[in-house]
Structures are given as structure tokens and as C-alpha cells.
Design a protein around this motif. Structure first.
Motif, PDB file in Angstrom:
ATOM      1  N   ALA A  39      43.823  42.385  45.071  1.00  0.00           N
ATOM      2  CA  ALA A  39      43.019  42.797  46.226  1.00  0.00           C
ATOM      3  C   ALA A  39      42.049  43.914  45.838  1.00  0.00           C
ATOM      4  O   ALA A  39      40.873  43.892  46.228  1.00  0.00           O
ATOM      5  CB  ALA A  39      43.918  43.250  47.366  1.00  0.00           C
TER       6      ALA A  39
ATOM      7  N   SER B 201      49.734  41.544  43.898  1.00  0.00           N
ATOM      8  CA  SER B 201      48.873  41.221  45.036  1.00  0.00           C
ATOM      9  C   SER B 201      47.917  42.374  45.333  1.00  0.00           C
ATOM     10  O   SER B 201      46.714  42.159  45.576  1.00  0.00           O
ATOM     11  CB  SER B 201      49.742  40.904  46.257  1.00  0.00           C
ATOM     12  OG  SER B 201      48.966  40.505  47.331  1.00  0.00           O
TER      13      SER B 201
ATOM     14  N   ILE C   3      44.963  39.081  51.016  1.00  0.00           N
ATOM     15  CA  ILE C   3      45.415  38.043  50.101  1.00  0.00           C
ATOM     16  C   ILE C   3      46.288  37.041  50.854  1.00  0.00           C
ATOM     17  O   ILE C   3      47.253  37.417  51.508  1.00  0.00           O
ATOM     18  CB  ILE C   3      46.226  38.643  48.930  1.00  0.00           C
ATOM     19  CG1 ILE C   3      45.398  39.665  48.148  1.00  0.00           C
ATOM     20  CG2 ILE C   3      46.769  37.551  48.026  1.00  0.00           C
ATOM     21  CD1 ILE C   3      44.239  39.099  47.385  1.00  0.00           C
TER      22      ILE C   3
ATOM     23  N   VAL D  51      41.716  31.620  42.421  1.00  0.00           N
ATOM     24  CA  VAL D  51      41.318  32.530  43.496  1.00  0.00           C
ATOM     25  C   VAL D  51      40.091  31.965  44.198  1.00  0.00           C
ATOM     26  O   VAL D  51      39.102  31.631  43.550  1.00  0.00           O
ATOM     27  CB  VAL D  51      40.993  33.941  42.931  1.00  0.00           C
ATOM     28  CG1 VAL D  51      40.590  34.881  44.044  1.00  0.00           C
ATOM     29  CG2 VAL D  51      42.176  34.494  42.160  1.00  0.00           C
TER      30      VAL D  51
END
Length: 186
Positions: free
Chosen positions: A133, A129, A146, A160
Motif C-alpha cells: 500500500a 500488505s 488493498i 497488482v
């Protein structure tokens, strides 16, 4: 966007702007962010609350007193509570989910942040994650929060969404593309 959704979005934007500006002037955006998180969670978790805000049967007075009681129980700030009261008076509580979404976006924009919705086949680790990011921050130029979800139908890869942009690297989409290509050939 359908016309009713567009109307709801416009109504929510006006109320969100008013609440946001008041909180910004009072330097209480952090409290507003907490209120929005709590209110959003309450809407997501409570079918009764969703029914209350969309019910055409309840009178304005009944909706206003019920939403005031909920606001007190959640511990909403006066600005937010008053805004909900005005919305109940005007029979506009049905836009509450859009209001929450609009306020989240306004607060994030004020902080120079953007939210990325990331769908993956398996739950992302903290390291994954953070890496996503960081990569997205380099691309969009803002801090990225996120919002991760799990969609096992993706098989692998990621989908995404940042604002209006979407990047789909899932195996599911690649298989669909391959299937479409094979249909064109045969």
C-alpha cells in the motif's frame, strides 16, 4: 466491454450518481459506505438475493417488497432503500452488483483513495500488505486500499491491478513468457 455489460454499467452509474449526490449533500457518505459494504456482502453470500434481483418472473411489486424487506433486515439508510425501491419499480435491480461497485469507487474517489486488487500465491501478512500500500501510494499519489486474494496457480510473486493498470510479477507469467519465447525459437 460487451453491449449488455455497457448498458448495465450506464444504468448503474446513473443510479449510483443520484444516490451518491444525495448522501453527499446530507453528509452521510460514511453511512452509505457501510450500507454498500453490507449490501455487497449480502449479494456475494446469498444465491437467493442474486436470483431475486435478476429474476424476470417476479413482478415489480414482488421485487420491490422483497428488496424493501432485505433493506430493512440489513439496516440500509432511507436514501439507499428508496433508491432500491425506484430500481425495483423500473425493473433495474439486475444492475445491483454494478451499482455497489460504482458507489464504492465514487466514495473512494471522494476520500482520495484508490483500491488495488492484489493476487498472491500465499495470503499476505499485514506487514506485506502495508508495504505494498505504501509503495503504491508513492506511485499513484492517493491512499491505497488493498483487496487481497490468494491464487495458488501464481506459484510466487504478485499480480497488482490499480484502475486500468496491471503489474504482473508472478512466476506463472514469467514461465508463460519463457514458454512462448521457446516456441518462437524452435
Amino acid at each position: 466491454m460487451s453491449e449488455p455489460a455497457s448498458i448495465s454499467s450506464g444504468i448503474a452509474e446513473r443510479y449510483a450518481t443520484a444516490i451518491f449526490e444525495i448522501c453527499k449533500d446530507e453528509k452521510s457518505l460514511d453511512k452509505l459506505a457501510t450500507n454498500i459494504a453490507d449490501l455487497g456482502a449480502a449479494i456475494d453470500e446469498s444465491a437467493e438475493l442474486r436470483e431475486l434481483i435478476s429474476s424476470p418472473i417476479l413482478s415489480r411489486t414482488e421485487q420491490k417488497s422483497a428488496i424493501a424487506a432485505i433493506a430493512d433486515k440489513i439496516g440500509l439508510e432511507a436514501v439507499m432503500k428508496n433508491g432500491l425501491g425506484v430500481m425495483a419499480d423500473k425493473r433495474r435491480l439486475f444492475v445491483l452488483p454494478q451499482l455497489v461497485s460504482q458507489l464504492r469507487e465514487m466514495i473512494a474517489d471522494d476520500k482520495g483513495e484508490v483500491t488495488a486488487e492484489v493476487a498472491s500465491a500465499k495470503a499476505l501478512t499485514k506487514a506485506q500488505s502495508d508495504k505494498i500500500a505504501k509503495t503504491l501510494k508513492a506511485s499513484v499519489g492517493k491512499d491505497v486500499n488493498i483487496k487481497a486474494t490468494v491464487d495458488e496457480s501464481l506459484i510466487g510473486g504478485l499480480v497488482v491491478k490499480v484502475g486500468s493498470k496491471m503489474i504482473d510479477t508472478s512466476i506463472k507469467s514469467r514461465l508463460n513468457s519463457l514458454q512462448n519465447a521457446m516456441k518462437e525459437v524452435g
